[in-house]
Design a protein around this motif. Structure first.
Motif, PDB file in Angstrom:
ATOM      1  N   ARG A   1     -14.353  12.668  -2.341  1.00 56.75           N
ATOM      2  CA  ARG A   1     -15.169  12.041  -1.291  1.00 56.75           C
ATOM      3  C   ARG A   1     -15.657  10.659  -1.711  1.00 56.75           C
ATOM      4  O   ARG A   1     -15.441   9.669  -0.987  1.00 56.75           O
ATOM      5  N   GLN A   2     -16.310  10.574  -2.906  1.00 55.42           N
ATOM      6  CA  GLN A   2     -16.930   9.311  -3.299  1.00 55.42           C
ATOM      7  C   GLN A   2     -15.911   8.239  -3.675  1.00 55.42           C
ATOM      8  O   GLN A   2     -16.059   7.070  -3.297  1.00 55.42           O
ATOM      9  N   VAL A   3     -14.897   8.629  -4.451  1.00 54.75           N
ATOM     10  CA  VAL A   3     -13.958   7.645  -4.988  1.00 54.75           C
ATOM     11  C   VAL A   3     -12.811   7.382  -4.013  1.00 54.75           C
ATOM     12  O   VAL A   3     -12.550   6.227  -3.643  1.00 54.75           O
ATOM     13  N   LEU A   4     -12.133   8.450  -3.582  1.00 51.08           N
ATOM     14  CA  LEU A   4     -10.930   8.261  -2.770  1.00 51.08           C
ATOM     15  C   LEU A   4     -11.247   7.905  -1.329  1.00 51.08           C
ATOM     16  O   LEU A   4     -10.680   6.938  -0.788  1.00 51.08           O
ATOM     17  N   ALA A   5     -12.132   8.667  -0.689  1.00 51.80           N
ATOM     18  CA  ALA A   5     -12.388   8.454   0.745  1.00 51.80           C
ATOM     19  C   ALA A   5     -13.366   7.317   0.989  1.00 51.80           C
ATOM     20  O   ALA A   5     -13.065   6.362   1.719  1.00 51.80           O
ATOM     21  N   GLU A   6     -14.544   7.388   0.379  1.00 54.49           N
ATOM     22  CA  GLU A   6     -15.576   6.388   0.659  1.00 54.49           C
ATOM     23  C   GLU A   6     -15.357   5.087  -0.108  1.00 54.49           C
ATOM     24  O   GLU A   6     -15.520   3.993   0.451  1.00 54.49           O
ATOM     25  N   GLY A   7     -14.989   5.175  -1.373  1.00 48.71           N
ATOM     26  CA  GLY A   7     -14.845   3.968  -2.183  1.00 48.71           C
ATOM     27  C   GLY A   7     -13.577   3.193  -1.898  1.00 48.71           C
ATOM     28  O   GLY A   7     -13.616   2.024  -1.505  1.00 48.71           O
ATOM     29  N   LEU A   8     -12.421   3.858  -2.067  1.00 52.77           N
ATOM     30  CA  LEU A   8     -11.137   3.182  -1.905  1.00 52.77           C
ATOM     31  C   LEU A   8     -10.608   3.267  -0.482  1.00 52.77           C
ATOM     32  O   LEU A   8      -9.725   2.485  -0.106  1.00 52.77           O
ATOM     33  N   GLY A   9     -11.126   4.209   0.287  1.00 58.48           N
ATOM     34  CA  GLY A   9     -10.684   4.343   1.682  1.00 58.48           C
ATOM     35  C   GLY A   9      -9.193   4.562   1.802  1.00 58.48           C
ATOM     36  O   GLY A   9      -8.549   4.018   2.710  1.00 58.48           O
ATOM     37  N   ILE A  10      -8.620   5.367   0.915  1.00 61.68           N
ATOM     38  CA  ILE A  10      -7.168   5.506   0.889  1.00 61.68           C
ATOM     39  C   ILE A  10      -6.648   6.144   2.172  1.00 61.68           C
ATOM     40  O   ILE A  10      -7.312   6.953   2.812  1.00 61.68           O
ATOM     41  N   ALA A  11      -5.425   5.771   2.531  1.00 62.88           N
ATOM     42  CA  ALA A  11      -4.768   6.377   3.679  1.00 62.88           C
ATOM     43  C   ALA A  11      -3.972   7.604   3.260  1.00 62.88           C
ATOM     44  O   ALA A  11      -3.853   8.577   4.030  1.00 62.88           O
ATOM     45  N   HIS A  12      -3.421   7.574   2.045  1.00 62.78           N
ATOM     46  CA  HIS A  12      -2.551   8.642   1.577  1.00 62.78           C
ATOM     47  C   HIS A  12      -2.502   8.564   0.061  1.00 62.78           C
ATOM     48  O   HIS A  12      -2.600   7.476  -0.515  1.00 62.78           O
ATOM     49  N   VAL A  13      -2.332   9.727  -0.595  1.00 66.22           N
ATOM     50  CA  VAL A  13      -2.200   9.741  -2.049  1.00 66.22           C
ATOM     51  C   VAL A  13      -1.058  10.666  -2.436  1.00 66.22           C
ATOM     52  O   VAL A  13      -0.889  11.747  -1.858  1.00 66.22           O
ATOM     53  N   ALA A  14      -0.246  10.244  -3.414  1.00 65.93           N
ATOM     54  CA  ALA A  14       0.811  11.068  -3.987  1.00 65.93           C
ATOM     55  C   ALA A  14       0.443  11.388  -5.430  1.00 65.93           C
ATOM     56  O   ALA A  14      -0.018  10.512  -6.166  1.00 65.93           O
ATOM     57  N   VAL A  15       0.652  12.660  -5.821  1.00 64.91           N
ATOM     58  CA  VAL A  15       0.382  13.089  -7.195  1.00 64.91           C
ATOM     59  C   VAL A  15       1.496  14.022  -7.641  1.00 64.91           C
ATOM     60  O   VAL A  15       2.173  14.647  -6.812  1.00 64.91           O
ATOM     61  N   GLY A  16       1.685  14.143  -8.940  1.00 64.74           N
ATOM     62  CA  GLY A  16       2.609  15.124  -9.479  1.00 64.74           C
ATOM     63  C   GLY A  16       2.047  16.527  -9.333  1.00 64.74           C
ATOM     64  O   GLY A  16       0.825  16.716  -9.239  1.00 64.74           O
TER      65      GLY A  16
END
Length: 320
Positions: free
Chosen positions: A115-130
């Motif tokens: 929530r804090q880093v990905l959504a609110e901070g960076l506002g990412i649209a999509h993330v890929a991970v292994g």
């Protein structure tokens, strides 16, 4: 076509609107091997028109937790942060989020990180991970919990299967380190998808190589995993200065046993080169292991062996 410049951010807070909303790949990306590149390409494919970003961490979380526990571990990194950024830029990454890993990030729960880093901070649209990705306090979060968080918080998640690479099985930083430690740079290349490179500034040394007829460019190895000590055939990119370009050469990676006890370093002799490299940056690719370090009976024997090493390296590097 040349990739546009990459922008490096060292926090997730207070970013300009132009630096938010990327489609990202997330992980440590040590070595930027075939498995890492599969994650990067999955991020690119998820939204080809969005800015492509990388989320990684500095220092490496393993370094941080070792220091917190008071453990002294041998260096394990295949790349320093500068070398990793150079390699990622070559893959068209436009936004590099090099997040400061310390008590705050280490203490976030998986939900708070998402929530804090990905959504609110960076506002990412999509993330890929292994598929083996872990995150959050105590490594409690995994790829499945990240996908659940993305569904709640409004970003997409792609989970990428592990990638096989060469005779070692799956491409992993651990397997690559093992291949390098055993003097098998070609096996490491099969997993990396590129030669293992050591990058850094050329420093002033004791200039013994020049006195012996083999001037060398000297580079430190601080903080990096040590490949097997010895002599290598190498490919060299001079990254800046008037002699910028690609060269062939032979390099000694080790402690120079002929001249007492020394910290490990890399001494590279560029074939048919006459310039001055002090203060410039080199990228040295280890191509083939020639022999271990030796202590010779005298300088004449050392010079004869250096000439033989150069002849062998030229032959190897001239082959298709």
């Amino acid at each position: 076509m040349q990739n546009p410049p990459m922008h490096i951010h060292r926090d997730w807070r207070g970013l300009a609107a132009s630096s938010r909303g990327a489609t990202v790949a997330m992980g440590n990306f040590d070595g930027v091997h075939r498995g890492h590149r599969a994650v990067i390409e999955a991020a690119r494919a998820a939204s080809p028109d969005a800015p492509l970003g990388i989320i990684t961490f500095e220092p490496h979380p393993r370094e941080y937790f070792a220091a917190q526990a008071g453990r002294v571990e041998p260096p394990f990194r295949l790349m320093n942060a500068e070398s990793r950024a150079t390699r990622l830029a070559r893959h068209g990454v436009g936004q590099l989020y090099e997040l400061p890993f310390g008590p705050y990030l280490a203490g976030l729960s998986p939900e708070d990180f998402a929530r804090q880093v990905l959504a609110e901070g960076l506002g990412i649209a999509h993330v890929a991970v292994g598929e083996d990705f872990r995150y959050g306090r105590g490594r409690a979060g995994d790829a499945a919990t990240l996908a659940e968080a993305g569904a709640r918080l409004g970003f997409g998640v792609t989970i990428v299967p592990l990638v096989c690479g060469g005779a070692e099985g799956r491409a992993s930083s651990t397997a690559i380190r093992a291949a390098l430690a055993e003097g098998r740079p070609r096996d490491a290349e099969a997993m990396l998808g590129h030669w293992h490179r050591i990058e850094g500034e050329v420093l002033h040394g004791e200039k013994r190589g020049r006195e012996l007829g083999f001037p060398t460019a000297n580079m430190e190895l601080d903080g990096l995993h040590l490949p097997r000590l010895g002599v290598y055939a190498v490919l060299v990119d001079v990254l800046d200065g008037p002699d910028r370009g690609s060269y062939r050469g032979v390099a000694s990676l080790g402690v120079r046993p002929m001249f007492g006890q020394n910290a490990p370093n890399l001494e590279t002799h560029l074939f048919d080169f006459k310039g001055d490299l002090y203060g410039h940056h080199l990228s040295v690719a280890l191509v083939e292991y020639l022999r271990p370090e030796e202590k010779f009976d005298g300088l004449d024997a050392l010079i004869a062996q250096m000439q033989a090493d150069a002849t062998q390296a030229r032959r190897i590097l001239s082959a298709p």
